[in-house]
Design a protein around this motif. Sequence first.
Motif, short mmCIF file in Angstrom:
data_model
loop_
_atom_site.label_atom_id
_atom_site.label_comp_id
_atom_site.label_asym_id
_atom_site.label_seq_id
_atom_site.Cartn_x
_atom_site.Cartn_y
_atom_site.Cartn_z
N ARG A 152 18.23 21.62 31.86
CA ARG A 152 17.78 20.97 33.09
C ARG A 152 17.81 21.92 34.27
O ARG A 152 17.50 21.54 35.39
N ARG A 153 18.20 23.18 34.05
CA ARG A 153 18.32 24.15 35.14
C ARG A 153 17.15 25.13 35.14
O ARG A 153 17.24 26.22 35.67
N ASP A 154 16.01 24.71 34.57
CA ASP A 154 14.85 25.61 34.44
C ASP A 154 14.06 25.64 35.74
O ASP A 154 12.92 25.21 35.82
N SER A 155 14.67 26.19 36.77
CA SER A 155 14.07 26.22 38.11
C SER A 155 12.98 27.28 38.18
O SER A 155 13.09 28.35 37.59
N GLU A 156 11.92 26.99 38.96
CA GLU A 156 10.78 27.90 39.06
C GLU A 156 10.32 28.13 40.49
O GLU A 156 10.02 29.25 40.88
N GLY A 157 10.18 27.08 41.28
CA GLY A 157 9.67 27.20 42.64
C GLY A 157 10.77 27.01 43.67
O GLY A 157 11.74 26.29 43.43
N LEU A 158 10.60 27.65 44.84
CA LEU A 158 11.61 27.56 45.91
C LEU A 158 10.89 27.62 47.25
O LEU A 158 9.97 28.43 47.44
N TYR A 171 14.26 23.50 49.04
CA TYR A 171 13.76 22.69 47.93
C TYR A 171 13.50 23.57 46.72
O TYR A 171 13.15 24.75 46.86
N VAL A 172 13.65 22.98 45.53
CA VAL A 172 13.42 23.70 44.29
C VAL A 172 12.59 22.83 43.35
O VAL A 172 12.70 21.59 43.36
N SER A 173 11.73 23.46 42.56
CA SER A 173 10.97 22.72 41.54
C SER A 173 11.40 23.20 40.16
O SER A 173 11.87 24.33 39.99
N PHE A 174 11.22 22.31 39.17
CA PHE A 174 11.66 22.58 37.80
C PHE A 174 10.47 22.49 36.84
O PHE A 174 9.50 21.79 37.10
N GLU A 175 10.63 23.16 35.70
CA GLU A 175 9.51 23.35 34.80
C GLU A 175 9.50 22.39 33.61
O GLU A 175 8.51 21.71 33.37
N GLY A 176 10.57 22.33 32.82
CA GLY A 176 10.57 21.56 31.58
C GLY A 176 10.32 20.08 31.82
O GLY A 176 9.35 19.50 31.36
N LYS A 177 11.22 19.45 32.58
CA LYS A 177 11.03 18.08 33.05
C LYS A 177 10.62 18.20 34.51
O LYS A 177 11.42 18.59 35.35
N LYS A 201 5.64 24.01 30.71
CA LYS A 201 4.63 24.55 31.63
C LYS A 201 4.48 23.62 32.82
O LYS A 201 3.39 23.24 33.21
N GLY A 202 5.61 23.24 33.38
CA GLY A 202 5.63 22.27 34.47
C GLY A 202 5.40 22.86 35.84
O GLY A 202 4.53 23.69 36.03
N LEU A 203 6.24 22.47 36.81
CA LEU A 203 6.00 22.79 38.21
C LEU A 203 6.47 24.19 38.53
O LEU A 203 7.60 24.43 38.91
#
Length: 314
Positions: free
Chosen positions: A112-118, A127-133, A166-168
């Motif tokens: 759940r820690r698959d962070s991608e955007g900031l 703010y942070v966005s996540f990829e898997g969910k 391949k989420g956010l």
Amino acid sequence: MRGLLLLLLPWVLAAGVFRTDLRPEKLRSDRVGSIRILDQRELLFDKIGGRHFSEISDLAYLKKHRWLFMISDEGELFRFKARFDGRKILEMTPMDADVIRKKSGKKLKKRRRDSEGLTLDRQGRLYVSFEGKPRVARIAYDGRIFSYLKLPSAIDRAKKMWRRNKGLEALAWHPRYGLLTAPEYPVKGASREVQTIYALSGKRWSYRRGREPNSAITALEVLDNGNLLVLERAYAGLSRPVVVTLRELELNRCGNRRLCPTRILARLDSSKGWAVENFEGLAKVGPNRFLMISDDNDNFFQRTILVYFEVTSH
């Protein structure tokens, strides 16, 4: 083998911020298309604040305090003291690191820690966005999650994404439209030729996807004129060139039924001599001046490269 290890030892022990140059050998100009490269640095650290420094996927700059936040694919949040002028990076000093966790202080599960955007908003909220969910969360500067934000229905489930994980990928804050996000690739059921960017308020903008194989959105930022700066990466295996594209998307020249016009600001192509890395993050740090950072994939043969550049015409 021992000789090779001895040759590599100084590099392994080195830590810090070092000058580098991604440009082709024959290119002496700092201008590429509609950008001017101001500075290029390699960030070489094993650990910062006790946390492994690698796989950086996005950036956000808090000008008030001169803090540059970096988020990794594994949910580590790094903070640097950073200063810039109109020509170069003046300072890039690591300060501390935390990991994204629940409000209670308990760590999120690794998956759940698959962070991608900031990104940061006008008030300096992070703010942070996540990829898997697919999720977007407001977080504290130490990584604690305050709350999750409601997503548009088109991107609120993993099953709606083109492929698993391949989420956010990208996140930005626009002074008129608020938080904007985008998955790497078009969602299921959408045209494979069209990329779409979503405002959390429900508005969306679409444009024709890059022609390179596997062209993907990896980061977003906002230009001074209100248009979007889109970072795209195209990688289709070792036998094909890696292409990184910076594109301007004209938000106010498109409607719900037509594609937004875009123009390429710069195109860095490994087949043309560019030492292209896996660029995944953007941050605005001054008037039409930005940072772009690469994800080293926690791979010995890849690097964390920071490029400081100015958009010279738009």
